[in-house]
Scaffold this active site. Structure first.
Site, PDB file in Angstrom:
ATOM      1  N   ARG A 282       0.851  -1.186   0.000  1.00 51.66           N
ATOM      2  CA  ARG A 282       0.000   0.000   0.000  1.00 51.66           C
ATOM      3  C   ARG A 282       0.885   1.233   0.000  1.00 51.66           C
ATOM      4  O   ARG A 282       1.983   1.238   0.553  1.00 51.66           O
ATOM      5  CB  ARG A 282      -0.899   0.012   1.232  1.00 51.66           C
TER       6      ARG A 282
ATOM      7  N   TYR B 283      -1.235  -3.701  -7.024  1.00 51.50           N
ATOM      8  CA  TYR B 283      -1.048  -4.397  -5.752  1.00 51.50           C
ATOM      9  C   TYR B 283      -2.361  -4.447  -4.950  1.00 51.50           C
ATOM     10  O   TYR B 283      -3.059  -3.421  -4.823  1.00 51.50           O
ATOM     11  CB  TYR B 283       0.058  -3.726  -4.901  1.00 51.50           C
TER      12      TYR B 283
ATOM     13  N   GLY C 151      -3.792  -4.244  -1.854  1.00 52.51           N
ATOM     14  CA  GLY C 151      -4.354  -3.236  -0.961  1.00 52.51           C
ATOM     15  C   GLY C 151      -4.723  -1.934  -1.669  1.00 52.51           C
ATOM     16  O   GLY C 151      -5.558  -1.172  -1.181  1.00 52.51           O
TER      17      GLY C 151
ATOM     18  N   LYS D 261      -9.514  -2.311   2.025  1.00 54.08           N
ATOM     19  CA  LYS D 261      -9.160  -1.142   2.840  1.00 54.08           C
ATOM     20  C   LYS D 261      -9.932   0.099   2.393  1.00 54.08           C
ATOM     21  O   LYS D 261     -10.376   0.904   3.220  1.00 54.08           O
ATOM     22  CB  LYS D 261      -7.664  -0.874   2.752  1.00 54.08           C
TER      23      LYS D 261
ATOM     24  N   HIS E  50     -10.616  -1.856  11.998  1.00 54.41           N
ATOM     25  CA  HIS E  50      -9.521  -2.701  11.515  1.00 54.41           C
ATOM     26  C   HIS E  50      -9.293  -3.802  12.546  1.00 54.41           C
ATOM     27  O   HIS E  50      -8.299  -3.785  13.274  1.00 54.41           O
ATOM     28  CB  HIS E  50      -8.285  -1.804  11.344  1.00 54.41           C
TER      29      HIS E  50
ATOM     30  N   SER F  88      -0.847  -3.192  11.169  1.00 54.39           N
ATOM     31  CA  SER F  88      -0.498  -4.193  10.159  1.00 54.39           C
ATOM     32  C   SER F  88       0.677  -5.058  10.626  1.00 54.39           C
ATOM     33  O   SER F  88       1.624  -4.556  11.219  1.00 54.39           O
ATOM     34  CB  SER F  88      -0.099  -3.498   8.861  1.00 54.39           C
ATOM     35  N   ALA F  89       0.552  -6.360  10.339  1.00 55.09           N
ATOM     36  CA  ALA F  89       1.636  -7.307  10.593  1.00 55.09           C
ATOM     37  C   ALA F  89       2.053  -7.427  12.060  1.00 55.09           C
ATOM     38  O   ALA F  89       3.235  -7.510  12.379  1.00 55.09           O
ATOM     39  CB  ALA F  89       2.843  -6.985   9.717  1.00 55.09           C
ATOM     40  N   CYS F  90       1.077  -7.428  12.954  1.00 55.44           N
ATOM     41  CA  CYS F  90       1.340  -7.751  14.363  1.00 55.44           C
ATOM     42  C   CYS F  90       0.786  -9.138  14.691  1.00 55.44           C
ATOM     43  O   CYS F  90       0.609  -9.480  15.853  1.00 55.44           O
ATOM     44  CB  CYS F  90       0.690  -6.733  15.289  1.00 55.44           C
ATOM     45  N   GLY F  91       0.440  -9.904  13.643  1.00 57.14           N
ATOM     46  CA  GLY F  91      -0.046 -11.257  13.885  1.00 57.14           C
ATOM     47  C   GLY F  91      -1.554 -11.341  14.040  1.00 57.14           C
ATOM     48  O   GLY F  91      -2.060 -12.220  14.730  1.00 57.14           O
ATOM     49  N   LYS F  92      -2.283 -10.445  13.380  1.00 56.52           N
ATOM     50  CA  LYS F  92      -3.753 -10.508  13.469  1.00 56.52           C
ATOM     51  C   LYS F  92      -4.284 -11.819  12.916  1.00 56.52           C
ATOM     52  O   LYS F  92      -5.144 -12.449  13.520  1.00 56.52           O
ATOM     53  CB  LYS F  92      -4.386  -9.344  12.687  1.00 56.52           C
ATOM     54  N   THR F  93      -3.768 -12.213  11.747  1.00 49.53           N
ATOM     55  CA  THR F  93      -4.263 -13.451  11.138  1.00 49.53           C
ATOM     56  C   THR F  93      -3.935 -14.641  12.041  1.00 49.53           C
ATOM     57  O   THR F  93      -4.753 -15.544  12.206  1.00 49.53           O
ATOM     58  CB  THR F  93      -3.678 -13.616   9.722  1.00 49.53           C
ATOM     59  N   ASN F  94      -2.753 -14.618  12.658  1.00 46.70           N
ATOM     60  CA  ASN F  94      -2.392 -15.716  13.565  1.00 46.70           C
ATOM     61  C   ASN F  94      -3.315 -15.769  14.780  1.00 46.70           C
ATOM     62  O   ASN F  94      -3.763 -16.841  15.182  1.00 46.70           O
ATOM     63  CB  ASN F  94      -0.942 -15.560  14.052  1.00 46.70           C
TER      64      ASN F  94
ATOM     65  N   ASP G 236      -9.333  -9.330   9.655  1.00 41.87           N
ATOM     66  CA  ASP G 236      -8.821  -7.985   9.334  1.00 41.87           C
ATOM     67  C   ASP G 236      -9.821  -6.854   9.589  1.00 41.87           C
ATOM     68  O   ASP G 236      -9.414  -5.788  10.013  1.00 41.87           O
ATOM     69  CB  ASP G 236      -8.372  -7.948   7.863  1.00 41.87           C
TER      70      ASP G 236
ATOM     71  N   ASN H   8       6.296  -8.693   1.843  1.00 38.52           N
ATOM     72  CA  ASN H   8       4.848  -8.421   1.863  1.00 38.52           C
ATOM     73  C   ASN H   8       4.126  -9.260   0.807  1.00 38.52           C
ATOM     74  O   ASN H   8       3.081  -8.867   0.310  1.00 38.52           O
ATOM     75  CB  ASN H   8       4.601  -6.926   1.630  1.00 38.52           C
TER      76      ASN H   8
ATOM     77  N   ARG I 220       1.776 -12.227  -0.593  1.00 39.09           N
ATOM     78  CA  ARG I 220       0.454 -12.489  -0.017  1.00 39.09           C
ATOM     79  C   ARG I 220      -0.191 -13.753  -0.550  1.00 39.09           C
ATOM     80  O   ARG I 220       0.093 -14.201  -1.647  1.00 39.09           O
ATOM     81  CB  ARG I 220      -0.483 -11.316  -0.373  1.00 39.09           C
TER      82      ARG I 220
ATOM     83  N   ARG J 121       3.052  -3.465  19.038  1.00 38.77           N
ATOM     84  CA  ARG J 121       4.372  -4.042  19.236  1.00 38.77           C
ATOM     85  C   ARG J 121       5.181  -3.076  20.063  1.00 38.77           C
ATOM     86  O   ARG J 121       5.695  -2.097  19.516  1.00 38.77           O
ATOM     87  CB  ARG J 121       5.001  -4.131  17.846  1.00 38.77           C
TER      88      ARG J 121
HETATM   89  C1  OXD Z   1      -2.768  -4.249   6.302  1.00 38.98           C
HETATM   90  C2  OXD Z   1      -3.327  -5.404   5.610  1.00 38.98           C
HETATM   91  O1  OXD Z   1      -1.806  -3.665   5.815  1.00 38.98           O
HETATM   92  O2  OXD Z   1      -4.236  -6.034   6.166  1.00 38.98           O
HETATM   93  O3  OXD Z   1      -3.286  -3.908   7.361  1.00 38.98           O
HETATM   94  O4  OXD Z   1      -2.901  -5.707   4.483  1.00 38.98           O
HETATM   95 MN    MN Z   2      -5.049  -5.003   7.846  1.00 40.92          MN
END
Ligand code: OXD
Ligand code: MN
Length: 590
Positions: free
Chosen positions: A71, A200, A202, A209, A229, A251-257, A280, A372, A374, A405
């Site tokens: 993004r 891309y 996003g 988003k 979010h 972003s990328a703090c492990g939300k999906t995990n 997300d 990044n 995906r 984080r």
């Molecule tokens: C983000 C994403 O950047 O979900 O937050 O891709």
């Molecule tokens: Mn996100």
């Protein structure tokens, strides 16, 4: 043939066709047959590659231009009529000026190309939460991704109806991917998004988003609901009752995990289960019972591939084993599959990297997959998808969690004293920047509610909207918490094991919501007693846990000063409640 009679759609489409002059217009009905044709076409032109039909059935590989991999926040605009409505944290331009600039870029841009007309619903078809968008694009990649990420096709037009004007108008063209003329522009008052010169995800999957956060947050403020979010997950106890929480992380703090967490053995044995509703985005409304209810407006996961593996997130990995589009990962030529850093310890020898160059993973110092890179994977593939995923009513929320984080400042978990304090806790969220957005990595930045890049209006008004929602919810409001999985020791190692063990913290949170757990009051809010976090089976002592819960007053005083500085940005629009909370924090620290 047109798939709708809705004159608002048709009139807008006519204008956009006159502007972009495509050779051909294809209405996307969402049928298997049409999608198969488009896949075949994308494969024949080399836009996508079909992967091993046994190991990865229905999966495709795509590479974006090397300058187009994330993004682009510096090229993302909120063009409200008044600059103050976009606020100090968004790029702004006068809509008249911006439309004029963009019209030049879109003028004749689809000549020699096909325009795909994509009707889609964010949220289950027929749900009172759901909203329709139409995206016009010259990219098959976009069509195929939108099919996974949204409820795409003719049902979306049926949901919209023949007369409604309540749909988001998305216009996208790859144009020539010129990064100097790349624009991701939102016109909240017109329900419109124009995106040009990017391919891309996003920036171009306009339902995600752009619509589900930036435009929807603005709609939510006006209509009395919230677009956040946040992941949504359910925890089922051995009696079969499920409680739901949402959680916001940058972003990328492990939300999906976290959304797909596997319970540790001690909970599994007793019969606890975790169900994923979303990873997300959450749209939340006050239900007829006065509680806050949430849906996931998306239909798939657009997850970061590197680091996803059998240990970190087996559910996500399983989700990507069929019908998935991989973007910018490495291509293993030996068996026509994909690979990324952190998938396993066996990088392929005969491979192609994310830039399309021959790559030997056993010797190369360079990465095979972009950090990044995906996967776009259907939610229904997920082994732990909630049976409420498609429920038009959504799920009732017991707790809202914020996090970031922070190496030293924030403790493992604390609870806000009340909703207002919770809004303060969300507003002071901070984290290190990551690879999901272009720019420097590793810098600490404030990211209130993880919405800084995604709020479609003035963040001061956004905080006020949160406070207003709390007043409406009253004592039915979810409880608010903050977590930090990322505290480090003096050598920089993470102290808390994270991943599935985060459930131990979630259990204290749920117990608090049900009045079953104690807490101690600290200057920043309520904390668990160390013995109330279950560490059975962990290689962690109660002393370590005490350390994880420790509040370092000196660090917090520094933080309070930084917050004061940050708050100045919002000027008169900063709600007085938040100023008061900051004063309370300072007093508590003295
Ligand atoms: C983000 C994403 O950047 O979900 O937050 O891709
Ligand atoms: Mn996100």
């Amino acid at each position: 043939m047109a798939l709708t009679k809705n004159p608002n759609v048709l009139k807008w489409l006519d204008e956009m066709v006159a502007l972009t002059t495509p050779d051909k217009i294809v209405w996307i009905d969402g049928s298997e047959e049409q999608l198969n044709q488009l896949k075949a076409e994308a494969i024949s032109t080399g836009e996508m590659e079909a992967l091993n039909p046994e190991k990865l059935p229905g999966c495709l590989l795509h590479r974006t231009h090397p300058s187009d991999v994330a993004r682009v926040e510096n090229r993302t605009f909120i063009c409200s009529r008044k600059q103050e409505d976009a606020g100090p944290t968004n790029n702004w331009e006068d809509p008249k000026v911006m439309y004029e600039k963009l019209r030049k870029l879109f003028n004749g841009v689809m000549k020699g190309r096909t325009m795909y007309v994509i009707p889609y619903s964010m949220g289950p078809i027929g749900s009172p939460f759901s909203k329709v968008g139409v995206e016009l694009t010259d990219s098959i990649y976009v069509v195929l991704n939108m099919d996974i990420m949204t409820r795409m096709g003719v049902q979306a037009f049926q949901h919209l109806g023949d007369t409604s004007n309540d749909f988001v108008r998305g216009l996208h063209s790859k144009a020539d991917l010129d990064e100097n003329e790349r624009y991701i522009v939102h016109f909240p008052e017109d329900n419109a998004i124009w995106s040009v010169n990017s391919g891309y995800g996003g920036n171009v999957l306009l339902g995600k988003k752009c619509f589900a956060l930036r435009i929807a947050s603005y709609q939510g403020k006006n209509e009395g609901w919230m677009a956040e979010h946040m992941l949504i997950l359910g925890i089922e106890n051995p009696q079969g009752e499920v409680k739901y929480i949402t959680a916001a992380f940058p972003s990328a703090c492990g939300k999906t995990n976290l959304a797909m967490l596997i319970p540790p053995e001690i909970y599994k044995k007793k019969g606890y289960k975790v169900w994923t509703v979303g990873d997300d985005i959450a749209w939340m409304r006050i239900g007829p019972d006065g509680r806050l209810w949430a849906i996931n407006p998306e239909n798939g996961f657009f997850g970061v591939a590197p680091g996803t593996n059998e240990k970190s997130n087996p559910n996500a990995l399983a989700t990507t084993r069929k019908g998935t589009i991989f973007t910018n990962v490495a291509h293993n030529l030996d068996d026509n599959t994909v690979w990324w850093e952190g998938l396993d310890k066996n990088p392929p020898k005969h491979a192609v990297d994310w830039m399309g160059r021959p790559w030997d993973g056993t010797t190369s110092k360079e990465k095979g997959a972009h950090p990044n890179s995906r996967f776009t994977a259907p939610a229904i593939n997920c082994p732990c998808i909630s049976d409420k995923f498609n429920d038009p009513q959504g799920v009732p929320i017991s707790a809202i969690i914020f996090g970031g984080r922070r190496a030293k400042t924030a403790p493992l978990v604390y609870q806000a004293r009340d909703w207002e304090h919770g809004v303060f806790v969300g507003s002071i969220m901070a984290s290190e920047t990551t690879a999901a957005a272009a720019g420097a990595v590793g810098v600490v930045r404030r990211d209130p509610m993880a919405m800084l890049p995604f709020c479609g209006y003035h963040m001061g008004d956004y905080f006020q909207h949160w406070l207003d929602m709390g007043k409406k919810l009253g004592d039915k409001a979810p409880k608010i918490f903050n977590v930090n999985w990322f505290r480090t020791d003096d050598e920089g190692h993470f102290i808390w094991p994270g991943f599935g063990d985060n459930m131990r913290v979630l259990m204290w949170i749920l117990d608090r919501c049900e009045g079953k757990a104690d807490a101690v009051e600290t200057p920043i809010g309520f904390e668990p007693k160390p013995e109330d976090i279950n560490i059975e089976g962990l290689d962690i002592s109660i002393e370590t846990l005490k350390g994880l819960l420790d509040v370092d007053k000196a660090l917090w005083k520094e933080d309070a000063d930084a917050i004061e500085e940050f708050y100045k940005k919002f000027g008169d629009k900063l709600p007085k409640e938040l100023k008061n909370e900051l004063e309370t924090l300072k007093k508590n620290l003295d």
